[in-house]
Scaffold this motif. Structure first.
Motif, mmCIF file in Angstrom:
data_model
loop_
_atom_site.group_PDB
_atom_site.id
_atom_site.type_symbol
_atom_site.label_atom_id
_atom_site.label_comp_id
_atom_site.label_asym_id
_atom_site.label_seq_id
_atom_site.Cartn_x
_atom_site.Cartn_y
_atom_site.Cartn_z
ATOM 1 N N UNK A 162 0.843 -1.209 0.000
ATOM 2 C CA UNK A 162 0.000 0.000 0.000
ATOM 3 C C UNK A 162 0.874 1.253 0.000
ATOM 4 N N UNK A 163 1.947 1.199 0.757
ATOM 5 C CA UNK A 163 2.895 2.314 0.818
ATOM 6 C C UNK A 163 3.455 2.596 -0.583
ATOM 7 N N UNK A 164 3.767 1.530 -1.319
ATOM 8 C CA UNK A 164 4.324 1.713 -2.663
ATOM 9 C C UNK A 164 3.298 2.268 -3.645
ATOM 10 N N UNK A 165 2.033 1.851 -3.502
ATOM 11 C CA UNK A 165 0.982 2.390 -4.370
ATOM 12 C C UNK A 165 0.853 3.895 -4.125
ATOM 13 N N UNK A 166 0.969 4.281 -2.868
ATOM 14 C CA UNK A 166 0.922 5.689 -2.474
ATOM 15 C C UNK A 166 2.143 6.446 -3.015
ATOM 16 N N UNK A 167 3.321 5.854 -2.853
ATOM 17 C CA UNK A 167 4.559 6.483 -3.348
ATOM 18 C C UNK A 167 4.489 6.647 -4.877
ATOM 19 N N UNK A 168 3.964 5.636 -5.560
ATOM 20 C CA UNK A 168 3.835 5.718 -7.023
ATOM 21 C C UNK A 168 2.946 6.883 -7.425
ATOM 22 N N UNK A 169 1.803 7.012 -6.743
ATOM 23 C CA UNK A 169 0.875 8.110 -7.070
ATOM 24 C C UNK A 169 1.522 9.453 -6.752
ATOM 25 N N UNK A 170 2.185 9.564 -5.618
ATOM 26 C CA UNK A 170 2.783 10.853 -5.237
ATOM 27 C C UNK A 170 3.937 11.229 -6.159
ATOM 28 N N UNK A 171 4.638 10.205 -6.679
ATOM 29 C CA UNK A 171 5.768 10.482 -7.562
ATOM 30 C C UNK A 171 5.320 10.891 -8.968
ATOM 31 N N UNK B 36 -11.787 -3.288 -8.905
ATOM 32 C CA UNK B 36 -10.342 -3.336 -8.675
ATOM 33 C C UNK B 36 -10.063 -3.058 -7.205
ATOM 34 N N UNK B 37 -8.826 -3.138 -6.828
ATOM 35 C CA UNK B 37 -8.451 -2.934 -5.428
ATOM 36 C C UNK B 37 -8.769 -1.490 -5.016
ATOM 37 N N UNK B 38 -9.344 -1.334 -3.823
ATOM 38 C CA UNK B 38 -9.902 -0.052 -3.389
ATOM 39 C C UNK B 38 -8.834 1.034 -3.156
ATOM 40 N N UNK B 39 -7.592 0.609 -2.970
ATOM 41 C CA UNK B 39 -6.521 1.587 -2.725
ATOM 42 C C UNK B 39 -6.203 2.427 -3.991
ATOM 43 N N UNK B 40 -6.521 1.892 -5.188
ATOM 44 C CA UNK B 40 -6.206 2.653 -6.413
ATOM 45 C C UNK B 40 -6.980 3.976 -6.490
#
Ligand SMILES: *Cc1c(COP(=O)(O)O)cnc(C)c1O
Length: 374
Positions: A105-114, A128-132
């Motif tokens: 989840x941290x990486x999905x967040x880092x990807x979006x922030x980057x 799809x997964x709710x974190x997206x």
């Protein structure tokens, strides 16, 4: 229970950075065992709600953690040297292509922030997964949800969505997908990636890869610089409580991600535990085998109960149940926690994690008695 959603945020002078943050609903996690015991006084709780590994983790993990207990005053290695080395060997990839995360989840967040800004669009699938959508809206960006095809990703429609939304920056794909358990064929996925502009990042979330080794798309990284593969130690490796995940990408992408990543995002204990867990592939083979057997057993039981389910490639299954919310509640009151899916727009379904034999028998026995009583 305090309800965060009832707070009138629009009346506060403290407005969030983006209006899209107001659309976010706090993530509904599986009910913790402790909470059920507290609320219903049930002590013998079976949790099949969060796709955790009911077999636990490798015994070598305990040993590795114990060795670290004398060092807790010291910061962890911010570069995760040993774990990255082990992951590089395991995945036949350069250390420079790895980014570590506090769970995936941290990486999905880092990807979006980057990569994602407020003027961009992010594409993901219905169911799809709710974190997206979460990380998309956090950036103030536009989320484009593409209708699913037979509960799985419709790659043709997703490709069209990339074309229709010229501001697309990123596409999220979970394979196998959570919560539906569907899987995409390697060839189909490769064709999709090849058709996407190299300025659009394709993020393949392989949280359940250990349960379905043939969905491994590691090979795409050798061919495409705009592919990122995200993996986790939370599922088959049984370390959900520790929070460790990793991303594999081109060295360029990893360099950017590592600028955004908090310097000590993975704890000393988590680094040591993940390395020990990775080394014990015999445990993973056993987990995979047990999951296959137990998933087959559950399929038979659902057939016998006359319940429809989606064929799954992971350690959970989606089952169609009339009045699913009531059945969820009845299961809860008898100490069996599963996952309701109304938040995914699947209110007629429940997601159950495939547990060990004892857990699954308890689930089926309880379910049978609930269904025969109404
Ligand atoms: C569970 C899950 C994750 C998150 O796992 P972490 O515990 O944050 O590593 C990511 N993606 C999918 C599809 C998942 O099901």
């Amino acid at each position: 229970m305090p309800s965060t959603t009832s707070i009138k945020l629009d009346l506060s002078p403290l407005t969030p950075a983006y209006d899209s943050i107001l659309e976010l609903v706090p993530y509904q996690t599986g009910k913790p065992v402790e909470e059920l015991t507290r609320e219903y006084g049930v002590s013998d709780v079976v949790k099949l709600a969060s796709n955790e590994n009911s077999m636990g983790c490798s015994p070598y993990v305990t040993l590795a953690i114990t060795e670290q207990l004398g060092n807790l005053a010291r910061y962890p290695d911010g570069n995760g040297y040993y774990l990255k080395q082990a992951l590089a060997d395991f995945n036949n990839i350069a250390v420079e292509q790895i980014t570590l995360g506090n769970g995936s989840d941290d990486l999905l967040d880092i990807l979006a922030r980057t990569f994602v800004s407020a003027k961009d669009a992010v594409i993901y699938s219905q169911y799809g997964f709710i974190v997206y959508p979460m990380v998309t809206k956090m950036q103030g960006a536009t989320g484009v949800e593409v209708p699913a095809h037979r509960f799985g990703h419709d790659l043709h429609a997703m490709r069209q969505a990339v074309e229709d939304n010229r501001n697309t920056k990123l596409v999220f794909i979970a394979n196998p997908n959570n919560p539906t358990g569907t899987q995409l064929a390697h060839k189909e996925l490769r064709t999709f990636v090849a058709s996407i502009p190299s300025s659009v990042l394709v993020v393949l979330d392989e949280a359940y890869i250990e349960y379905s080794p043939d969905s491994n798309n590691r090979a795409l990284l050798d061919e495409f610089d705009n592919v990122v593969i995200v993996r986790t130690f939370s599922k088959a490796y049984g370390l959900a409580g520790l929070r460790v995940g990793y991303a594999l990408s081109s060295a360029n992408v990893a360099d950017l991600l590592n600028r955004i990543r908090q310097p000590f995002n993975v704890s000393r204990i988590a680094l040591a535990a993940a390395a020990a867990a990775l080394a014990d592939q015999a445990f993973i083979a056993e987990v995979r085998q047990t999951n296959q057997e137990q998933r087959r057993w559950l399929e038979k039981q659902f057939d016998a109960l006359g319940l429809a389910f989606i064929k799954s490639h992971a350690n959970f299954m989606m089952v169609e149940i009339e009045d699913a919310p009531a059945v969820y509640q009845a299961l809860l009151e008898q100490g069996v926690i599963v996952r309701p899916l109304a938040g995914y727009g699947l209110s007629g379904w429940l997601r159950v994690t495939v547990g060990v034999a004892e857990d699954n028998m308890r689930l089926i026995d309880t379910l049978r008695s609930i269904l025969s009583n109404d």
